[in-house]
Design a protein around this motif. Structure first.
Motif, PDB file in Angstrom:
ATOM      1  N   LEU A  11      26.511  35.256  38.739  1.00  0.00           N
ATOM      2  CA  LEU A  11      26.417  35.001  37.298  1.00  0.00           C
ATOM      3  C   LEU A  11      25.124  34.277  36.954  1.00  0.00           C
ATOM      4  N   GLN A  12      24.660  34.506  35.725  1.00  0.00           N
ATOM      5  CA  GLN A  12      23.479  33.794  35.219  1.00  0.00           C
ATOM      6  C   GLN A  12      23.860  32.782  34.146  1.00  0.00           C
ATOM      7  N   GLY A  13      25.148  32.695  33.815  1.00  0.00           N
ATOM      8  CA  GLY A  13      25.626  31.741  32.828  1.00  0.00           C
ATOM      9  C   GLY A  13      27.141  31.734  32.787  1.00  0.00           C
ATOM     10  N   LEU A  14      27.698  30.682  32.210  1.00  0.00           N
ATOM     11  CA  LEU A  14      29.148  30.545  32.095  1.00  0.00           C
ATOM     12  C   LEU A  14      29.493  30.164  30.664  1.00  0.00           C
ATOM     13  N   LEU A  15      30.422  30.894  30.059  1.00  0.00           N
ATOM     14  CA  LEU A  15      30.912  30.620  28.715  1.00  0.00           C
ATOM     15  C   LEU A  15      32.347  30.115  28.817  1.00  0.00           C
ATOM     16  N   LEU A  16      32.560  28.860  28.420  1.00  0.00           N
ATOM     17  CA  LEU A  16      33.891  28.271  28.394  1.00  0.00           C
ATOM     18  C   LEU A  16      34.444  28.462  26.992  1.00  0.00           C
ATOM     19  N   THR A  17      35.417  29.320  26.864  1.00  0.00           N
ATOM     20  CA  THR A  17      35.929  29.712  25.559  1.00  0.00           C
ATOM     21  C   THR A  17      36.885  28.669  24.983  1.00  0.00           C
ATOM     22  N   GLY A  18      37.208  28.848  23.717  1.00  0.00           N
ATOM     23  CA  GLY A  18      38.181  27.994  23.067  1.00  0.00           C
ATOM     24  C   GLY A  18      39.581  28.285  23.570  1.00  0.00           C
ATOM     25  N   GLY A  19      40.506  27.439  23.199  1.00  0.00           N
ATOM     26  CA  GLY A  19      41.887  27.643  23.620  1.00  0.00           C
ATOM     27  C   GLY A  19      42.691  26.370  23.495  1.00  0.00           C
ATOM     28  N   TRP A  20      43.806  26.340  24.189  1.00  0.00           N
ATOM     29  CA  TRP A  20      44.700  25.194  24.150  1.00  0.00           C
ATOM     30  C   TRP A  20      44.009  23.981  24.747  1.00  0.00           C
ATOM     31  N   ASP A  21      44.610  22.821  24.577  1.00  0.00           N
ATOM     32  CA  ASP A  21      44.005  21.552  24.963  1.00  0.00           C
ATOM     33  C   ASP A  21      43.970  21.317  26.470  1.00  0.00           C
ATOM     34  N   ILE A  22      42.998  20.482  26.871  1.00  0.00           N
ATOM     35  CA  ILE A  22      42.892  20.018  28.246  1.00  0.00           C
ATOM     36  C   ILE A  22      43.717  18.745  28.367  1.00  0.00           C
ATOM     37  N   ASP A  23      44.467  18.626  29.435  1.00  0.00           N
ATOM     38  CA  ASP A  23      45.273  17.435  29.689  1.00  0.00           C
ATOM     39  C   ASP A  23      44.360  16.213  29.748  1.00  0.00           C
ATOM     40  N   LEU A  24      44.674  15.189  28.974  1.00  0.00           N
ATOM     41  CA  LEU A  24      43.846  13.981  28.914  1.00  0.00           C
ATOM     42  C   LEU A  24      43.689  13.305  30.275  1.00  0.00           C
ATOM     43  N   ARG A  25      44.611  13.533  31.190  1.00  0.00           N
ATOM     44  CA  ARG A  25      44.516  12.914  32.514  1.00  0.00           C
ATOM     45  C   ARG A  25      43.308  13.419  33.296  1.00  0.00           C
ATOM     46  N   HIS A  26      42.705  14.523  32.866  1.00  0.00           N
ATOM     47  CA  HIS A  26      41.522  15.056  33.547  1.00  0.00           C
ATOM     48  C   HIS A  26      40.230  14.393  33.080  1.00  0.00           C
ATOM     49  N   TYR A  27      40.271  13.688  31.969  1.00  0.00           N
ATOM     50  CA  TYR A  27      39.061  13.059  31.434  1.00  0.00           C
ATOM     51  C   TYR A  27      38.701  11.830  32.264  1.00  0.00           C
ATOM     52  N   PRO A  28      37.434  11.687  32.662  1.00  0.00           N
ATOM     53  CA  PRO A  28      37.056  10.473  33.378  1.00  0.00           C
ATOM     54  C   PRO A  28      37.174   9.238  32.477  1.00  0.00           C
ATOM     55  N   ARG A  29      36.919   9.404  31.199  1.00  0.00           N
ATOM     56  CA  ARG A  29      37.074   8.339  30.207  1.00  0.00           C
ATOM     57  C   ARG A  29      37.804   8.952  29.011  1.00  0.00           C
ATOM     58  N   PRO A  30      39.144   8.944  29.042  1.00  0.00           N
ATOM     59  CA  PRO A  30      39.883   9.575  27.945  1.00  0.00           C
ATOM     60  C   PRO A  30      39.622   8.882  26.621  1.00  0.00           C
ATOM     61  N   PRO A  31      39.915   9.567  25.516  1.00  0.00           N
ATOM     62  CA  PRO A  31      39.769   8.935  24.205  1.00  0.00           C
ATOM     63  C   PRO A  31      40.570   7.631  24.168  1.00  0.00           C
ATOM     64  N   GLU A  32      40.282   6.807  23.206  1.00  0.00           N
ATOM     65  CA  GLU A  32      40.960   5.514  23.086  1.00  0.00           C
ATOM     66  C   GLU A  32      42.472   5.707  23.094  1.00  0.00           C
TER      67      GLU A  32
END
Length: 122
Positions: free
Chosen positions: A55-76
């Motif tokens: 591949l020469q590029g990656l497109l991350l499409t829209g969709g359902w939410d990502i689990d907040l537990r995956h965020y290194p610094r989740p929202p407040e």
């Protein structure tokens, strides 16, 4: 040679996995710009370097939410657990997509591959 752009796929509004037919707008835009679309799903898990090599590029499409537990610094969280925040915000998760898309994204960044994120993909 046309640049090959990977397009990630997930679940539709009905909760069922969507195939390429659910991502034709993305694919059409890539093709109109002179690229070739490559649809990606959970089959990439554990094969990230192999998949990205062509591949020469990656497109991350829209969709359902990502689990907040995956965020290194989740929202407040204001003292709440990620689960409580997700419930309060009525977040709809696509955990199966998290499992394949997050390692794929990390590998693309490590490989210095251009990544474009839309909505969930941001």
């Amino acid at each position: 040679m046309k640049p090959r752009i990977g397009i990630t796929m997930g679940r539709g509004a009905d909760g069922r996995p969507q195939g390429p037919e659910g991502y034709l707008n993305y694919s059409s835009a890539i093709e109109e710009a002179g690229g070739e679309s490559v649809f990606l799903d959970g089959a990439t898990r554990g094969r990230e370097p192999e998949v990205l090599r062509d591949l020469q590029g990656l497109l991350l499409t829209g969709g359902w939410d990502i689990d907040l537990r995956h965020y290194p610094r989740p929202p407040e969280l204001d003292g709440r657990t990620p689960e409580e925040v997700m419930a309060a915000r009525n977040m709809t998760l696509d955990s199966e997509r998290d499992v394949y898309e997050l390692p794929l994204t990390r590998a693309a960044i490590e490989a210095d591959l251009p990544v474009f994120g839309i909505c969930r993909g941001c």
